[in-house]
Write a protein that holds these residues in place. Structure first.
Motif, PDB file in Angstrom:
ATOM      1  N   ASP A  24     -14.609  41.001  39.662  1.00  0.00           N
ATOM      2  CA  ASP A  24     -13.252  40.220  39.881  1.00  0.00           C
ATOM      3  C   ASP A  24     -13.472  38.605  40.249  1.00  0.00           C
ATOM      4  N   LEU A  25     -14.494  38.291  40.904  1.00  0.00           N
ATOM      5  CA  LEU A  25     -14.919  36.711  41.121  1.00  0.00           C
ATOM      6  C   LEU A  25     -15.802  36.394  40.062  1.00  0.00           C
ATOM      7  N   SER A  26     -16.185  37.090  39.062  1.00  0.00           N
ATOM      8  CA  SER A  26     -17.165  36.322  38.101  1.00  0.00           C
ATOM      9  C   SER A  26     -18.451  35.871  38.630  1.00  0.00           C
ATOM     10  N   VAL A  27     -18.998  36.508  39.837  1.00  0.00           N
ATOM     11  CA  VAL A  27     -20.222  36.453  40.110  1.00  0.00           C
ATOM     12  C   VAL A  27     -21.058  37.518  40.260  1.00  0.00           C
ATOM     13  N   THR A  28     -22.374  37.228  40.685  1.00  0.00           N
ATOM     14  CA  THR A  28     -23.321  38.476  40.713  1.00  0.00           C
ATOM     15  C   THR A  28     -22.954  39.135  42.023  1.00  0.00           C
ATOM     16  N   GLN A  29     -23.430  40.384  42.129  1.00  0.00           N
ATOM     17  CA  GLN A  29     -23.374  41.192  43.386  1.00  0.00           C
ATOM     18  C   GLN A  29     -24.059  40.646  44.303  1.00  0.00           C
ATOM     19  N   GLN A  30     -25.220  40.152  44.065  1.00  0.00           N
ATOM     20  CA  GLN A  30     -26.368  39.455  44.946  1.00  0.00           C
ATOM     21  C   GLN A  30     -25.402  38.258  45.527  1.00  0.00           C
ATOM     22  N   ALA A  31     -24.516  37.418  44.798  1.00  0.00           N
ATOM     23  CA  ALA A  31     -24.059  36.380  45.502  1.00  0.00           C
ATOM     24  C   ALA A  31     -22.971  36.807  46.490  1.00  0.00           C
ATOM     25  N   VAL A  32     -22.203  37.857  46.115  1.00  0.00           N
ATOM     26  CA  VAL A  32     -21.114  38.387  47.024  1.00  0.00           C
ATOM     27  C   VAL A  32     -21.745  39.057  48.205  1.00  0.00           C
ATOM     28  N   SER A  33     -22.960  39.439  48.191  1.00  0.00           N
ATOM     29  CA  SER A  33     -23.681  40.102  49.338  1.00  0.00           C
ATOM     30  C   SER A  33     -24.118  38.994  50.143  1.00  0.00           C
ATOM     31  N   LYS A  34     -24.580  37.935  49.704  1.00  0.00           N
ATOM     32  CA  LYS A  34     -25.077  36.663  50.365  1.00  0.00           C
ATOM     33  C   LYS A  34     -23.979  36.013  51.284  1.00  0.00           C
ATOM     34  N   ARG A  35     -22.705  35.954  50.542  1.00  0.00           N
ATOM     35  CA  ARG A  35     -21.446  35.286  51.060  1.00  0.00           C
ATOM     36  C   ARG A  35     -21.197  36.119  52.124  1.00  0.00           C
ATOM     37  N   ILE A  36     -21.128  37.353  52.134  1.00  0.00           N
ATOM     38  CA  ILE A  36     -20.523  38.527  53.278  1.00  0.00           C
ATOM     39  C   ILE A  36     -21.563  38.138  54.403  1.00  0.00           C
ATOM     40  N   ALA A  37     -22.898  38.237  54.057  1.00  0.00           N
ATOM     41  CA  ALA A  37     -23.868  37.936  55.403  1.00  0.00           C
ATOM     42  C   ALA A  37     -23.499  36.841  55.974  1.00  0.00           C
ATOM     43  N   THR A  38     -23.419  35.768  55.191  1.00  0.00           N
ATOM     44  CA  THR A  38     -23.272  34.551  55.850  1.00  0.00           C
ATOM     45  C   THR A  38     -22.133  34.346  56.756  1.00  0.00           C
ATOM     46  N   LEU A  39     -21.146  34.885  56.280  1.00  0.00           N
ATOM     47  CA  LEU A  39     -19.578  35.069  57.100  1.00  0.00           C
ATOM     48  C   LEU A  39     -19.984  36.045  58.204  1.00  0.00           C
ATOM     49  N   GLU A  40     -20.688  37.083  58.001  1.00  0.00           N
ATOM     50  CA  GLU A  40     -20.847  37.847  59.372  1.00  0.00           C
ATOM     51  C   GLU A  40     -21.812  37.149  60.173  1.00  0.00           C
ATOM     52  N   GLN A  41     -22.731  36.305  59.955  1.00  0.00           N
ATOM     53  CA  GLN A  41     -23.407  35.662  60.741  1.00  0.00           C
ATOM     54  C   GLN A  41     -22.663  34.651  61.511  1.00  0.00           C
ATOM     55  N   THR A  42     -21.717  34.019  60.656  1.00  0.00           N
ATOM     56  CA  THR A  42     -20.873  32.867  61.438  1.00  0.00           C
ATOM     57  C   THR A  42     -20.045  33.513  62.521  1.00  0.00           C
ATOM     58  N   LEU A  43     -19.384  34.760  62.269  1.00  0.00           N
ATOM     59  CA  LEU A  43     -18.493  35.251  63.187  1.00  0.00           C
ATOM     60  C   LEU A  43     -19.298  36.071  64.197  1.00  0.00           C
ATOM     61  N   GLY A  44     -20.392  36.653  63.892  1.00  0.00           N
ATOM     62  CA  GLY A  44     -21.325  37.216  64.967  1.00  0.00           C
ATOM     63  C   GLY A  44     -20.872  38.740  65.105  1.00  0.00           C
ATOM     64  N   VAL A  45     -20.432  39.154  63.963  1.00  0.00           N
ATOM     65  CA  VAL A  45     -19.943  40.666  64.018  1.00  0.00           C
ATOM     66  C   VAL A  45     -20.099  41.295  62.494  1.00  0.00           C
ATOM     67  N   ARG A  46     -20.164  42.574  62.359  1.00  0.00           N
ATOM     68  CA  ARG A  46     -20.296  43.234  60.783  1.00  0.00           C
ATOM     69  C   ARG A  46     -19.051  43.512  60.716  1.00  0.00           C
ATOM     70  N   LEU A  47     -18.712  43.138  59.324  1.00  0.00           N
ATOM     71  CA  LEU A  47     -17.289  43.421  58.699  1.00  0.00           C
ATOM     72  C   LEU A  47     -17.016  44.622  57.869  1.00  0.00           C
ATOM     73  N   PHE A  48     -18.283  44.988  57.105  1.00  0.00           N
ATOM     74  CA  PHE A  48     -18.071  46.270  56.315  1.00  0.00           C
ATOM     75  C   PHE A  48     -19.160  47.119  57.000  1.00  0.00           C
ATOM     76  N   THR A  49     -19.001  48.530  56.735  1.00  0.00           N
ATOM     77  CA  THR A  49     -19.935  49.348  56.578  1.00  0.00           C
ATOM     78  C   THR A  49     -19.981  49.776  55.024  1.00  0.00           C
TER      79      THR A  49
END
Length: 311
Positions: A24-49
């Protein structure tokens, strides 16, 4: 907080998985994973299982989701507020009852769909600084007074030559004249307490005095147009200049006369100034309107200072 990561978080939530969100975002799955990991690190919590059948929100992810969506909506509103054509066109008219204000009222009548933010800045330096910073889209000024060249990036076009008229009280010696020549004004006292040294209109009247031997007095405090009109009405020895398009209001009992000035007619050269890199589409509409609705300049039988541009 990285808005791109927030947008990716919402996309994963709505898609139900990283793979679909990547498409949907026209990016690689690896890019999606990296962005989510960065956001989780910023917030200090896990967002997804993570699970073989997709990704599900954790309790923290569910708590964050409505705020993430509001962040994205706020970002869209912020972007829209400054996108070309969405914010008001900010124009300086110097004062409310002048020719410049009249020109903008005409523009508003022709283009009611354009939202305007009308400003009144007395100082040319303040107006030009605002043009350079982007706080102002356009201003009306006389250019270029001696020693006051326009900065790089500021463009101008002469839009109106406004004839001056003589304003007198009913007992003035010229009150009943159908017109008066500049030569005929020699020896008469013209009172203009609003002339400020160093302004473009100050330079204009200095040149008018020097060219035709007039007497213009700027003495006394400037209490505004009402006090000026009261004094002119009650003092037979005084007159003042007023632009033909100025729309000042005075009591009927004042008996003031507006007398055309000829031989030649002094005209005040109004120019529109703007920054050449300003992208506001309404600025083009304003320039087109003024070009189509105002008369030419340097007409026969008129006078402007040698520095007025263009010649």
């Amino acid at each position: 907080m990285d808005l791109q990561a927030v947008r990716t978080f919402v996309a994963v939530t709505e898609a139900g998985g990283f793979h679909k969100a990547a498409a949907d975002l026209s990016v690689t799955q690896q890019a999606v994973s990296k962005r989510i990991a960065t956001l989780e690190q910023t917030l200090g919590v896990r967002l997804f299982t993570r699970a073989p059948r997709g990704a599900g929100l954790t309790i923290d992810g569910r708590a964050f989701l409505p705020h993430a969506r509001e962040l994205l909506r706020a970002a869209e509103r912020a972007s829209a507020s400054v996108s070309p054509g969405r914010r008001p066109l900010r124009v300086d008219v110097i004062a409310s009852r002048t020719a410049q204000s009249s020109l903008m009222r005409g523009f508003h009548g022709a283009h009611p769909e354009i939202v305007l933010d009308v400003m009144m800045l007395v100082s040319m330096d303040t107006a030009v600084t605002a043009l350079l910073s982007g706080e102002l889209d356009a201003t009306f000024r006389a250019v270029a007074a001696p020693g006051r060249p326009l900065p790089d990036g500021i463009e101008s076009v002469r839009v109106l030559d406004e004839p001056l008229q003589l304003l007198t009280g009913p007992a003035h010696a010229l009150a009943d004249a159908p017109s008066v020549t500049l030569a005929g004004l020699v020896g008469h006292r013209v009172w203009m307490p609003g002339i400020a040294p160093g302004t473009e209109w100050g330079a204009y009247y200095d040149d008018l005095v020097a060219e035709f031997g007039l007497t213009i007095e700027a003495t006394g405090p400037n209490f505004g147009s009402d006090a000026l009109l009261d004094t002119i009405a009650d003092t037979p020895a005084l007159a003042t200049f007023m632009g033909e398009r100025s729309r000042l209001i005075w009591p009927a009992g004042h008996g003031l006369r507006r007398i055309p000035v000829t031989g030649p007619t002094p005209v005040y050269p109004h120019s529109l100034l703007w920054h050449r890199d300003n992208p506001h589409p309404a600025l083009t509409a304003l320039r087109t309107h003024l070009a189509a609705t105002t008369a030419g300049h340097d007409a026969a039988g008129t006078w402007v200072p040698d520095w007025a541009l263009p010649r």
